[in-house]
Design a protein around this motif. Structure first.
Motif, PDB file in Angstrom:
ATOM      1  N   UNK A   1      34.353  11.316  52.633  1.00 54.59           N
ATOM      2  CA  UNK A   1      34.331  11.453  54.084  1.00 54.59           C
ATOM      3  C   UNK A   1      35.560  12.227  54.552  1.00 54.59           C
ATOM      4  N   UNK A   2      35.357  13.203  55.466  1.00 54.81           N
ATOM      5  CA  UNK A   2      36.502  13.928  56.013  1.00 54.81           C
ATOM      6  C   UNK A   2      36.600  13.807  57.536  1.00 54.81           C
ATOM      7  N   UNK A   3      35.720  13.055  58.141  1.00 54.57           N
ATOM      8  CA  UNK A   3      35.774  12.791  59.571  1.00 54.57           C
ATOM      9  C   UNK A   3      34.409  12.336  60.061  1.00 54.57           C
ATOM     10  N   UNK A   4      34.342  11.739  61.246  1.00 57.25           N
ATOM     11  CA  UNK A   4      35.467  11.280  62.055  1.00 57.25           C
ATOM     12  C   UNK A   4      36.055   9.983  61.522  1.00 57.25           C
ATOM     13  N   UNK A   5      37.226   9.597  62.055  1.00 50.67           N
ATOM     14  CA  UNK A   5      37.860   8.370  61.608  1.00 50.67           C
ATOM     15  C   UNK A   5      39.348   8.400  61.846  1.00 50.67           C
ATOM     16  N   UNK A   6      40.056   7.480  61.225  1.00 48.62           N
ATOM     17  CA  UNK A   6      41.512   7.411  61.321  1.00 48.62           C
ATOM     18  C   UNK A   6      42.121   8.432  60.374  1.00 48.62           C
ATOM     19  N   UNK A   7      43.027   9.252  60.872  1.00 50.46           N
ATOM     20  CA  UNK A   7      43.561  10.369  60.077  1.00 50.46           C
ATOM     21  C   UNK A   7      44.174   9.907  58.767  1.00 50.46           C
ATOM     22  N   UNK A   8      45.027   8.881  58.814  1.00 49.64           N
ATOM     23  CA  UNK A   8      45.673   8.406  57.598  1.00 49.64           C
ATOM     24  C   UNK A   8      44.691   7.882  56.576  1.00 49.64           C
ATOM     25  N   UNK A   9      43.690   7.161  57.049  1.00 48.09           N
ATOM     26  CA  UNK A   9      42.675   6.611  56.147  1.00 48.09           C
ATOM     27  C   UNK A   9      41.823   7.721  55.543  1.00 48.09           C
ATOM     28  N   UNK A  10      41.413   8.674  56.379  1.00 48.90           N
ATOM     29  CA  UNK A  10      40.623   9.799  55.877  1.00 48.90           C
ATOM     30  C   UNK A  10      41.369  10.569  54.795  1.00 48.90           C
TER      31      UNK A  10
ATOM     32  N   UNK B   1      38.345  13.801  64.805  1.00 45.21           N
ATOM     33  CA  UNK B   1      37.446  13.850  65.956  1.00 45.21           C
ATOM     34  C   UNK B   1      36.126  14.550  65.686  1.00 45.21           C
ATOM     35  N   UNK B   2      35.751  14.662  64.431  1.00 44.38           N
ATOM     36  CA  UNK B   2      34.529  15.369  64.046  1.00 44.38           C
ATOM     37  C   UNK B   2      33.284  14.755  64.695  1.00 44.38           C
TER      38      UNK B   2
END
Length: 394
Positions: free
Chosen positions: A79-88, A386-387
């Motif tokens: 997964x590369x998005x959307x989500x929490x930046x650090x977790x991604x 923010x994808x």
């Protein structure tokens, strides 16, 4: 085709091995619910640090459960998005590194699209006896049991509530989305207001179920005294849950017998919300019941989601409706959607419970259909917190 999927968009850390985009050979998830429960929600920095420690053991466990070696893996997806930046960053970096180390194709996957493709998943036992590692690859875009296009998909999770028309793989038309809070976010916030714990969706569902069972067992059934608003937003397929959440807050304030909550007006006067008054009256009658509050809130959310989905299915003459995302696990939502769609002869499909919440099997499933068309990502792919889905314009 065996795809290794990696999921780390929020607090879960997942790895899965999926054959031909459907058959789950292994699906491993390291949960952090107990860690974040004390905070009433996910703490991003804590989540990513936990994922750093969990991601490699989770991948190794998935390979062992699937009885696979790296020679059996056809591609790696993360997964590369959307989500929490650090977790991604954790999952994406590990996925790209493993693809490079083992000379495998790499594909970044949209988390929302992955939730949709959870509806293609089934257990490996449903495949032919050779479904494990080493089986002959059957790169087929359609198999019996797959969802049928065109379809409408209701995606409901902690961060997203979207109604999407899907005419084919990767062909997405946005019909409506939330204008403020997502459904899952509203569940979490209201569960906190009611003191029901985290995550909010399952907590509210449990409280509502117990309250409804209690009502059914009474000789003189008590009518639920709480009536909550619905934001229908007529003429659109959009959603809005912030007003419902605020009504719940005011109602809960009114349930405190020794409190007279009111909101100050610019003129210096005081204004008491109708829902605060409703709560105060219920308290005076001795009808304070958190379970009934939870049931009314859940009913209001489900009512809007189900009716708008049915209207969209009618307008676009679809063959099927899909339910996707963490809130897809809600039993009341499933039952109400089936009730709405049954007279139309439209089938409702939703993933098994374990594939509704974040998992890596859905990531591998989505990746498979992109890989079929020769799609790949370079190893300089970055995270996109923010994808959104790649909606087409109409």
């Amino acid at each position: 085709m065996l795809v290794l999927g990696i999921e780390s968009s929020c607090d879960e850390t997942g790895a899965a091995i999926v054959k031909d985009g459907r058959y789950v050979l292994a699906n491993v998830v390291a949960s952090q619910i107990e860690i974040h429960e004390r905070y009433g929600g996910v703490v991003p920095e804590v989540a990513s640090r936990q994922q750093l420690a969990a991601v490699l053991p989770v991948i190794e466990t998935a390979l062992q459960q699937a009885r696979c070696s790296w020679e059996d893996i056809s591609a790696v997806a993360a997964t590369y998005g959307p989500g929490l930046a650090g977790s991604l960053l954790v999952g994406l970096t590990v996925g790209k590194t493993l693809a490079l180390a083992h000379d495998l194709p790499f594909l970044g996957v949209n988390h929302l699209e992955a939730h949709i493709y959870a509806n293609w998943l089934r257990q490996a036992s449903d495949a032919d006896p050779q479904a494990g590692a080493g089986a002959e690859e059957t790169a087929c875009p359609y198999l019996p049991g797959d969802p049928l296009f065109p379809l409408v998909c209701l995606i409901v999770s902690g961060a997203h509530s979207e109604l999407v028309l899907i005419r084919d793989h990767a062909d997405y038309l946005l019909l409506g989305r939330t204008r403020d809070d997502a459904a899952g976010e509203a569940f979490d916030k209201v569960a906190r207001i009611l003191g029901l714990g985290y995550p909010g969706g399952p907590a509210i569902q449990r409280a509502a179920r117990l309250a409804e069972e209690e009502l059914r067992q009474q000789r003189s059934p008590l009518r639920n005294p709480y009536h909550l608003p619905r934001a229908w937003l007529r003429g659109t397929y959009d959603f809005s849950f912030s007003g419902l959440k605020t009504a719940m807050l005011h109602l809960a304030e009114g349930l405190v017998a020794d409190q007279q909550p009111a909101r100050p007006l610019p003129s210096g006067g005081r204004q008491i919300s109708r829902y605060t008054t409703m709560g105060s009256e219920a308290a005076r009658r001795g009808q304070v019941h958190v379970g009934l509050l939870a049931a009314s809130f859940q009913e209001a959310i489900v009512d809007v989601l189900a009716v708008k989905t049915r209207l969209a299915a009618q307008e676009y003459h679809v063959r099927q409706v899909l339910l996707a995302g963490g809130v897809a696990a809600n039993v009341a939502l499933r039952a109400r959607l089936e009730e709405e769609l049954r007279p139309l002869g439209i089938q409702l499909q939703y993933p098994p419970i374990e594939f509704c919440t974040d998992n890596a099997a859905m990531v591998a499933a989505a990746a498979f259909f992109h890989l079929l068309h020769g799609e790949r990502h370079d190893l300089d792919l970055d995270v996109e917190p923010g994808l959104s889905l790649p909606f087409r314009q109409e």
